[in-house]
Design a protein around this motif. Structure first.
Motif, PDB file in Angstrom:
ATOM      1  N   GLU A  96       0.827  -1.201   0.000  1.00 30.59           N
ATOM      2  CA  GLU A  96       0.000   0.000   0.000  1.00 30.59           C
ATOM      3  C   GLU A  96       0.865   1.256   0.000  1.00 30.59           C
ATOM      4  N   LEU A  97       0.405   2.264  -0.690  1.00 27.78           N
ATOM      5  CA  LEU A  97       1.104   3.539  -0.795  1.00 27.78           C
ATOM      6  C   LEU A  97       0.274   4.638  -0.146  1.00 27.78           C
ATOM      7  N   VAL A  98       0.932   5.475   0.675  1.00 28.67           N
ATOM      8  CA  VAL A  98       0.293   6.659   1.266  1.00 28.67           C
ATOM      9  C   VAL A  98       1.216   7.846   1.026  1.00 28.67           C
ATOM     10  N   ASP A  99       0.679   8.939   0.529  1.00 28.46           N
ATOM     11  CA  ASP A  99       1.535  10.098   0.240  1.00 28.46           C
ATOM     12  C   ASP A  99       1.747  10.961   1.483  1.00 28.46           C
ATOM     13  N   GLU A 100       2.554  12.019   1.323  1.00 27.63           N
ATOM     14  CA  GLU A 100       2.915  12.844   2.464  1.00 27.63           C
ATOM     15  C   GLU A 100       1.735  13.604   3.043  1.00 27.63           C
ATOM     16  N   LEU A 101       0.782  14.040   2.195  1.00 30.61           N
ATOM     17  CA  LEU A 101      -0.389  14.736   2.707  1.00 30.61           C
ATOM     18  C   LEU A 101      -1.196  13.828   3.623  1.00 30.61           C
ATOM     19  N   LYS A 147       6.516  11.942   4.948  1.00 28.74           N
ATOM     20  CA  LYS A 147       7.090  11.579   3.662  1.00 28.74           C
ATOM     21  C   LYS A 147       6.258  10.447   3.072  1.00 28.74           C
ATOM     22  N   PRO A 148       6.286  10.265   1.763  1.00 26.33           N
ATOM     23  CA  PRO A 148       5.543   9.148   1.169  1.00 26.33           C
ATOM     24  C   PRO A 148       5.984   7.816   1.763  1.00 26.33           C
ATOM     25  N   GLY A 149       5.023   6.947   2.039  1.00 27.18           N
ATOM     26  CA  GLY A 149       5.337   5.679   2.676  1.00 27.18           C
ATOM     27  C   GLY A 149       4.738   4.489   1.954  1.00 27.18           C
ATOM     28  N   LEU A 150       5.456   3.374   2.002  1.00 33.24           N
ATOM     29  CA  LEU A 150       4.932   2.081   1.558  1.00 33.24           C
ATOM     30  C   LEU A 150       4.631   1.252   2.795  1.00 33.24           C
ATOM     31  N   PHE A 151       3.462   0.612   2.794  1.00 31.90           N
ATOM     32  CA  PHE A 151       3.069  -0.295   3.860  1.00 31.90           C
ATOM     33  C   PHE A 151       3.045  -1.688   3.257  1.00 31.90           C
TER      34      PHE A 151
END
Length: 447
Positions: free
Chosen positions: A243-248, A264-268
């Motif tokens: 899963e990808l989540v951006d900085e916002l 910061k943008p993160g991968l889960f």
């Protein structure tokens, strides 16, 4: 006109303002339009009575599950009946020895997994909301675990459906594979209630993973995170979630929950492994790959408690954004591209949001090449958000992708089907006429 229906079904027919309001909207489409009445079906006969009345009065019927859809699937286009299947919520049979369960359409995914405790099995399709399994099949739902287990189409073995003429069809078989005849079952999965009413599902179950390892990995840019996701997909590691989540999104989570996640943008990432030894080796390979891809920080979790905390930001993202944009509604886009094109699409989406000065967060199931953009809108901003969605779909199709990876078509995505499917649209229309010649089932949707 409703009196004859009430005479047949009694208190199962409701015209209360609260019921009508609830059944005149979904979770993501901006319009509201109540039906004439709501029928709370409790069995197959209730559905057949309702459909017979619909044929006699030429009144459309919209099958309704939990109301968690996003694209206007259940919004009435005129006078109609909302056929609520939530009371058909019995788990009819669990057969652990065959790795399957048979359920009614109103059973929710959480209800089924609660009933499976002690069997060593689970049903993996997780769209986020506690949706009904009938509704999930009707929209071919998927979610965070699709990268390993597949979506509804891969996990439904058989269906019972009732056609607009009242006929009951048994589609598929309770087996893992079959080559006998046309695959009508899969035609109804994803048909959004336009071809028939799903009344029973035979579902594939999976063994609970014995060894789970999760990573939360932060990168300097969204592009770097997307590229790392692509590398993970090519690694051969046993990914179950990516899963990808951006900085916002992470900024919103920090404010909402009082956390201090890197903004910061993160991968889960989650791995389901067969043995402890394999888990250790696979985790080591993943860590090395992420660092090589430019990870700024990697958090690992092994215990159930640590994993729950690892996934907190992803699961709470929507509510964090709601809190950050009070008084706004969110338009949640949904597109998918071939895996190799996913970083290009993420890059385009982020740049377009900035150009259009829209508040939005990019999040998604990047292991499937599928992601969502959650855009905060109000009455004034909604046309601008629709323009963004149109640009995103146009670019998605240019990359060989699809206008919807998992949300379905409903009302919002209808305008893109011609560009995506071209010459096959008339054949879809013929199929609709074949199964529903009076156009009584969820008319105006899909085709």
């Amino acid at each position: 006109m409703l009196q004859s229906l009430k005479a047949q079904l009694g208190g199962k027919v409701s015209t209360s303002p609260t019921d009508l309001e609830t059944h005149g909207k979904d979770e993501g489409y901006p319009l509201r339009r109540p039906p004439l009445a709501v029928v709370y079906a409790e069995n197959r006969e209730d559905i057949q009575h309702t459909l017979a009345w619909a044929r006699e009065t030429s009144t459309p019927v919209i099958p309704f599950g939990a109301g968690t859809s996003l694209e206007g699937h259940i919004l009435p286009q005129g006078a109609c009946i909302s056929l609520d299947l939530s009371r058909m919520n019995r788990i009819l049979e669990v057969r652990p020895e065959d790795f399957l369960a048979i359920v009614e359409p109103g059973v929710t995914r959480e209800q089924l997994n609660t009933a499976l405790k002690g069997t060593g099995l689970f049903f993996p399709v997780d769209p986020g909301a506690n949706a009904s399994l009938g509704g999930m099949a009707a929209t071919n739902a998927s979610g965070t675990t699709t990268v390993r287990y597949g979506g509804m189409r891969q996990n439904v073995l058989a269906l019972e459906v009732i056609l607009a003429n009242g006929e009951v069809l048994e589609l598929g078989r309770a087996v893992r594979k079959t080559s006998a005849g046309y695959d009508l079952k899969d035609l109804f999965i994803g048909s959004e209630g336009t071809l028939g009413v799903i009344t029973r599902l035979t579902l594939k179950l999976h063994p609970l993973p014995q060894h789970i390892h999760t990573l939360r990995v932060f990168f300097d840019s969204l592009e770097a995170a997307a590229e790392a996701a692509y590398q993970l997909m090519g690694s051969g590691l046993p990914l179950a979630r990516l899963e990808l989540v951006d900085e916002l999104g992470l900024q919103a989570v920090n404010r909402y929950l009082g956390r201090d996640y890197p903004e910061k943008p993160g991968l889960f990432v989650e791995f389901h492994s067969s043995t402890r030894e394999a888990l250790e080796a696979e985790s080591g390979s993943a860590l090395a790959l992420m660092r090589e891809a430019g990870a700024l920080r990697v958090d690992a979790a092994r215990t159930p408690e640590e994993r729950t905390l690892q996934w907190e930001a992803r699961h709470q993202l929507y509510w964090a954004l709601v809190a950050q944009y009070p008084g706004h509604q969110f338009m949640i886009t949904d597109t998918a591209v071939p895996i190799s094109k996913m970083p290009d699409l993420v890059r385009f989406a982020q740049a377009t949001l900035r150009e259009m000065d829209l508040g939005g967060s990019i999040v998604g199931h990047v292991g499937d090449g599928n992601f969502h953009t959650l855009i905060a809108t109000d009455e004034a901003l909604y046309p601008k958000a629709e323009t963004f969605a149109a640009k995103l779909v146009e670019y998605t199709l240019s990359l060989g992708g699809t206008c919807s990876g998992e949300h379905g078509v409903g009302l919002r995505k209808k305008k893109y089907l011609q560009a995506e499917h071209r010459g096959s649209i008339p054949w879809m229309q013929q199929i609709k006429r074949l199964f529903d010649p009076q156009h009584l089932l969820n008319p105006g949707k899909v085709v």
